[in-house]
Enzyme design. Structure first.
Site, short mmCIF file in Angstrom:
data_model
loop_
_atom_site.label_atom_id
_atom_site.label_comp_id
_atom_site.label_asym_id
_atom_site.label_seq_id
_atom_site.Cartn_x
_atom_site.Cartn_y
_atom_site.Cartn_z
N HIS A 181 -5.77 -2.16 1.99
CA HIS A 181 -4.89 -1.03 1.69
C HIS A 181 -4.05 -1.33 0.44
O HIS A 181 -3.86 -0.46 -0.43
CB HIS A 181 -3.94 -0.78 2.86
CG HIS A 181 -4.56 -0.05 4.01
ND1 HIS A 181 -5.24 1.14 3.87
CD2 HIS A 181 -4.57 -0.34 5.34
CE1 HIS A 181 -5.65 1.55 5.07
NE2 HIS A 181 -5.26 0.67 5.97
N HIS B 250 -5.98 -0.89 -2.72
CA HIS B 250 -6.19 0.53 -2.99
C HIS B 250 -4.97 1.11 -3.72
O HIS B 250 -5.10 1.95 -4.62
CB HIS B 250 -6.42 1.27 -1.67
CG HIS B 250 -7.15 2.56 -1.81
ND1 HIS B 250 -7.40 3.40 -0.75
CD2 HIS B 250 -7.69 3.18 -2.89
CE1 HIS B 250 -8.06 4.46 -1.16
NE2 HIS B 250 -8.24 4.36 -2.46
N HIS C 164 -7.46 -6.72 6.23
CA HIS C 164 -7.41 -5.26 6.37
C HIS C 164 -6.24 -4.67 5.59
O HIS C 164 -6.41 -3.76 4.77
CB HIS C 164 -7.31 -4.90 7.85
CG HIS C 164 -7.20 -3.44 8.13
ND1 HIS C 164 -8.25 -2.69 8.62
CD2 HIS C 164 -6.15 -2.56 8.00
CE1 HIS C 164 -7.86 -1.43 8.76
NE2 HIS C 164 -6.59 -1.33 8.40
N GLU C 165 -5.05 -5.20 5.84
CA GLU C 165 -3.87 -4.66 5.16
C GLU C 165 -3.92 -4.92 3.66
O GLU C 165 -3.45 -4.10 2.87
CB GLU C 165 -2.60 -5.24 5.78
CG GLU C 165 -2.39 -4.90 7.25
CD GLU C 165 -2.47 -3.41 7.55
OE1 GLU C 165 -2.15 -2.59 6.65
OE2 GLU C 165 -2.87 -3.06 8.67
#
Length: 472
Positions: A267, A270, A263-264
């Site tokens: 980020h 991105h 998940h991190e």
């Protein structure tokens, strides 16, 4: 942690609190820890630690700010730069999802109560029993535990698997590099393309330690932008709070922690893979708040794919990979209590949105929360539970009138991932398209336009319901 007297001190930090509530056989201990956790920063502790006056002041100031800027409510102000059109649209989305999820949540709760009564002899299932009983039920039903699975996810193997996914999807290579760090456990990495050109860099700080902020997050150290005739290379911080190595063995992660890491890293990608050179809309900057979780939640899906997990597991003692039968049981358990988990998130989201949409300042937020629970909840905490007092997301974390964005972004991420399911979960062409239309454009265009450019249509909720075990 071990104290100076040779005993053990239990804290309310997640790496300690979570396992105690999940595994501690002592019901009294679970109740004591639950009470301490549920009444943090409330009138039941020291007056100077009570957040109740701060909550009222924050709500008052936010309402005043909205009026000064010409908005009906703080929620209207908050949604102005977001994908959602209005507070009413958000509430309609949440209530529609609640109607779909609540029957599954009620079934989850009935099964849990029945198991507690018939298998554990509990006449009444208390809130401090829920996590413990859930672990017992899951272990009986699917014949595995988090502790068993954890032995197959040593840190080095997990990181290799994560970096392999990045290479297969985007043609990028991750390698360790040298850089000053703030702790010996922190490592620094380079991200390079197929030609060897530097794309980005990141710090990885995985372990919990004294004095470190809890939780997991990505933050930008340096953002891509043009500086004269050169482009500034982006750098990210990726921070988690996993258990550190003990006893001379490598750190091992639960499957949930592996999901958190992916998940991190979503980020991080991105931020690192942006091609935008204007700082206000480069990377995650300028991305609508309710769309910023799309890349991170998207990455979580790969943690449920056999072709990914097969190569990123190795038993810490035997060296053997995760057995396929165990993975199949994990997959069967994926939707365990998904109904209860969904309505819990809807409860938090409705509370946040209604609290910031014309909520009378003289009213008690706890009364609002109880009305929402009447509508959507299946698990009712004790009357002394003070959830708002530690709801840091909306009072200290930037999610005010924005907590709904987790579920909103899940719709986007599930629907985006469904294209990978159609074309092959590690399909490089689909990965290149995702990078080009979602990751690379940052906040340079509306998130809905980016989604449509990738998916070929507007998002729908079907994939989310299917991924949650609540749809066909």
């Amino acid at each position: 942690m071990q104290d100076q007297h040779g005993g053990w001190k239990l804290t309310l930090h997640a790496p300690c609190y979570g396992p105690v509530m999940q595994y501690a056989e002592s019901r009294t201990l679970r109740q004591e820890l639950y009470y301490s956790y549920a009444t943090r920063a409330s009138e039941f502790g020291k007056a100077e630690w009570d957040n109740t006056p701060l909550i009222r002041k924050l709500l008052q100031l936010r309402a005043e700010e909205a009026r000064m800027l010409g908005f009906k409510s703080f929620a209207d102000l908050s949604l102005e730069p977001k994908m959602a059109e209005s507070p009413q649209a958000v509430l309609a989305f949440l209530k529609d999802l609640a109607v779909r999820a609540r029957p599954y949540a009620e079934q989850d709760w009935t099964e849990l109560e029945t198991f507690a009564r018939e298998s554990l002899g509990m006449d009444k299932l208390e809130p401090w029993d829920v996590t413990y009983v859930s672990e017992k039920l899951r272990n009986q039903r699917y014949a595995f535990s988090d502790l068993e699975v954890k032995q197959y996810f040593p840190e080095d193997q997990v990181l290799q698997g994560l970096f392999r996914v990045i290479q297969q999807l985007y043609g990028l290579t991750v390698t360790r590099a040298d850089a000053p760090t703030w702790h010996a456990d922190v490592h620094f990495y380079n991200l390079r393309d197929h030609s060897g050109a530097l794309v980005g860099e990141f710090y990885l700080d995985l372990y919990a330690r004294n004095g470190k902020r809890g939780g997991a997050w990505m933050d930008d150290a340096i953002t891509r932008r043009r500086r004269g005739n050169s482009i500034q290379t982006p750098v990210a911080y990726l921070t988690c709070n996993f258990s550190a190595p003990v006893g001379g063995k490598p750190a091992t992660f639960t499957h949930d922690e592996v999901i958190t890491l992916f998940h991190e890293f979503g980020h991080g990608l991105h931020h690192l893979l942006t091609q935008i050179e204007d700082l206000p809309v480069s990377g995650i900057n300028g991305v609508e708040w309710d769309a910023v979780e799309l890349p991170s939640q998207f990455m979580e899906n790969f943690c449920w794919e056999w072709e990914v997990l097969e190569g990123m597991t190795r038993h810490v003692d035997t060296g053997k990979p995760l057995p396929r039968p165990l993975f199949d049981r994990m997959l069967a358990a994926r939707h365990f209590q998904s109904g209860m988990q969904t309505v819990r998130q809807i409860e938090f989201s409705l509370f946040d949105m209604q609290l910031h949409t014309g909520f009378p300042q003289e009213d008690n937020p706890l009364q609002l929360l109880e009305r929402i629970r009447d509508e959507v909840a299946v698990l009712r905490p004790p009357v002394w539970h003070r959830f708002p007092n530690s709801f840091a997301h909306i009072f200290a974390g930037g999610y005010a009138a924005g907590y709904y964005s987790y579920k909103w972004a899940e719709v986007l991420s599930s629907d985006a991932y469904s294209l990978f399911e159609e074309n092959g979960v590690l399909d490089a062409r689909t990965g290149a398209r995702f990078r080009q239309e979602i990751l690379a454009v940052g906040g340079s265009r509306p998130a809905l336009d980016s989604f449509v450019a990738f998916r070929g249509r507007k998002p729908n909720i079907d994939a989310l319901l299917r991924h949650s075990g609540m749809g066909k």
